[in-house]
Design a protein around this motif. Structure first.
Motif, PDB file in Angstrom:
ATOM      1  N   VAL A 275       0.814  -1.208   0.000  1.00 25.47           N
ATOM      2  CA  VAL A 275       0.000   0.000   0.000  1.00 25.47           C
ATOM      3  C   VAL A 275       0.847   1.258   0.000  1.00 25.47           C
ATOM      4  O   VAL A 275       0.370   2.337  -0.345  1.00 25.47           O
ATOM      5  CB  VAL A 275      -0.985   0.037   1.193  1.00 25.47           C
ATOM      6  CG1 VAL A 275      -1.989  -1.098   1.071  1.00 25.47           C
ATOM      7  CG2 VAL A 275      -0.267  -0.025   2.533  1.00 25.47           C
ATOM      8  N   LEU A 276       2.109   1.127   0.409  1.00 22.26           N
ATOM      9  CA  LEU A 276       2.966   2.310   0.482  1.00 22.26           C
ATOM     10  C   LEU A 276       4.420   1.883   0.411  1.00 22.26           C
ATOM     11  O   LEU A 276       4.806   0.860   0.993  1.00 22.26           O
ATOM     12  CB  LEU A 276       2.725   3.079   1.780  1.00 22.26           C
ATOM     13  CG  LEU A 276       3.394   4.452   1.885  1.00 22.26           C
ATOM     14  CD1 LEU A 276       2.821   5.426   0.854  1.00 22.26           C
ATOM     15  CD2 LEU A 276       3.234   5.014   3.292  1.00 22.26           C
ATOM     16  N   MET A 277       5.232   2.684  -0.299  1.00 29.28           N
ATOM     17  CA  MET A 277       6.676   2.502  -0.363  1.00 29.28           C
ATOM     18  C   MET A 277       7.326   3.822  -0.003  1.00 29.28           C
ATOM     19  O   MET A 277       6.775   4.888  -0.333  1.00 29.28           O
ATOM     20  CB  MET A 277       7.086   2.071  -1.767  1.00 29.28           C
ATOM     21  CG  MET A 277       6.483   0.738  -2.185  1.00 29.28           C
ATOM     22  SD  MET A 277       6.683   0.410  -3.947  1.00 29.28           S
ATOM     23  CE  MET A 277       5.394   1.450  -4.634  1.00 29.28           C
ATOM     24  N   ALA A 278       8.466   3.767   0.667  1.00 24.50           N
ATOM     25  CA  ALA A 278       9.052   5.010   1.140  1.00 24.50           C
ATOM     26  C   ALA A 278      10.560   4.903   1.301  1.00 24.50           C
ATOM     27  O   ALA A 278      11.113   3.812   1.445  1.00 24.50           O
ATOM     28  CB  ALA A 278       8.438   5.402   2.484  1.00 24.50           C
ATOM     29  N   TRP A 279      11.181   6.056   1.258  1.00 22.22           N
ATOM     30  CA  TRP A 279      12.591   6.194   1.621  1.00 22.22           C
ATOM     31  C   TRP A 279      12.663   7.055   2.883  1.00 22.22           C
ATOM     32  O   TRP A 279      11.989   8.090   2.979  1.00 22.22           O
ATOM     33  CB  TRP A 279      13.397   6.847   0.514  1.00 22.22           C
ATOM     34  CG  TRP A 279      13.650   5.954  -0.649  1.00 22.22           C
ATOM     35  CD1 TRP A 279      12.974   5.916  -1.833  1.00 22.22           C
ATOM     36  CD2 TRP A 279      14.668   4.947  -0.745  1.00 22.22           C
ATOM     37  NE1 TRP A 279      13.499   4.949  -2.648  1.00 22.22           N
ATOM     38  CE2 TRP A 279      14.546   4.343  -2.004  1.00 22.22           C
ATOM     39  CE3 TRP A 279      15.676   4.505   0.119  1.00 22.22           C
ATOM     40  CZ2 TRP A 279      15.383   3.308  -2.442  1.00 22.22           C
ATOM     41  CZ3 TRP A 279      16.518   3.484  -0.301  1.00 22.22           C
ATOM     42  CH2 TRP A 279      16.366   2.888  -1.566  1.00 22.22           C
ATOM     43  N   TYR A 280      13.495   6.618   3.808  1.00 26.63           N
ATOM     44  CA  TYR A 280      13.790   7.346   5.034  1.00 26.63           C
ATOM     45  C   TYR A 280      15.290   7.580   5.094  1.00 26.63           C
ATOM     46  O   TYR A 280      16.066   6.917   4.407  1.00 26.63           O
ATOM     47  CB  TYR A 280      13.398   6.509   6.262  1.00 26.63           C
ATOM     48  CG  TYR A 280      11.934   6.489   6.601  1.00 26.63           C
ATOM     49  CD1 TYR A 280      11.012   5.895   5.750  1.00 26.63           C
ATOM     50  CD2 TYR A 280      11.467   7.031   7.794  1.00 26.63           C
ATOM     51  CE1 TYR A 280       9.664   5.867   6.071  1.00 26.63           C
ATOM     52  CE2 TYR A 280      10.125   7.003   8.137  1.00 26.63           C
ATOM     53  CZ  TYR A 280       9.236   6.411   7.261  1.00 26.63           C
ATOM     54  OH  TYR A 280       7.905   6.372   7.599  1.00 26.63           O
ATOM     55  N   ARG A 281      15.678   8.512   5.930  1.00 24.03           N
ATOM     56  CA  ARG A 281      17.100   8.655   6.223  1.00 24.03           C
ATOM     57  C   ARG A 281      17.273   8.914   7.716  1.00 24.03           C
ATOM     58  O   ARG A 281      16.359   9.384   8.387  1.00 24.03           O
ATOM     59  CB  ARG A 281      17.768   9.741   5.390  1.00 24.03           C
ATOM     60  CG  ARG A 281      17.282  11.162   5.629  1.00 24.03           C
ATOM     61  CD  ARG A 281      17.964  12.090   4.639  1.00 24.03           C
ATOM     62  NE  ARG A 281      17.511  13.467   4.771  1.00 24.03           N
ATOM     63  CZ  ARG A 281      17.870  14.448   3.943  1.00 24.03           C
ATOM     64  NH1 ARG A 281      18.691  14.195   2.922  1.00 24.03           N
ATOM     65  NH2 ARG A 281      17.414  15.673   4.137  1.00 24.03           N
TER      66      ARG A 281
END
Length: 116
Positions: free
Chosen positions: A32-38
């Motif tokens: 349902v969701l894909m993301a990049w974090y740092r």
């Protein structure tokens, strides 16, 4: 259990570019969701870009106009194109996805270092 593997990090000079990749063991159609974090040293992870399977995108103001989140269409992979990199972009970058039950899965992270 969804497995994620990031790649593409490294060292680059100010103004340079890198493309991060995240290989996903699950079909994107089951997410349902894909993301990049740092994550900066001593800080919590922060979301910088998200993408829905339908193509809806969001980029944090700190990276808007320089970073672009996208997905592959011939395989289950997520990308983060990073241009005009700055020293303050130095961090560990993580890929995260949510499945249909909104369970979270994280990669192990990849280091990005920008030097002046």
């Amino acid at each position: 259990q969804v497995q994620l593997v990031e790649s593409g990090g490294g060292s680059v000079q100010v103004g340079g570019s890198l493309t991060l990749s995240c290989t996903i063991s699950e079909s994107i159609s089951q997410l349902v969701l894909m993301a990049w974090y740092r994550q900066f040293p001593g800080k919590q992870r922060e979301s910088i870009a998200t993408l829905t399977p339908g193509g809806g995108k969001w980029h944090d103001n700190s990276v808007k106009g320089r970073f672009t989140i996208s997905r592959a269409h011939d395989k289950d992979a997520l990308f983060l194109q990073m241009n005009n990199l700055r020293p303050e972009d130095t961090a560990v970058y993580y890929c995260k996805v949510n499945d249909l039950q909104w369970r979270e899965y994280w990669g192990r992270g990849t280091q990005v270092t920008v030097s002046s």
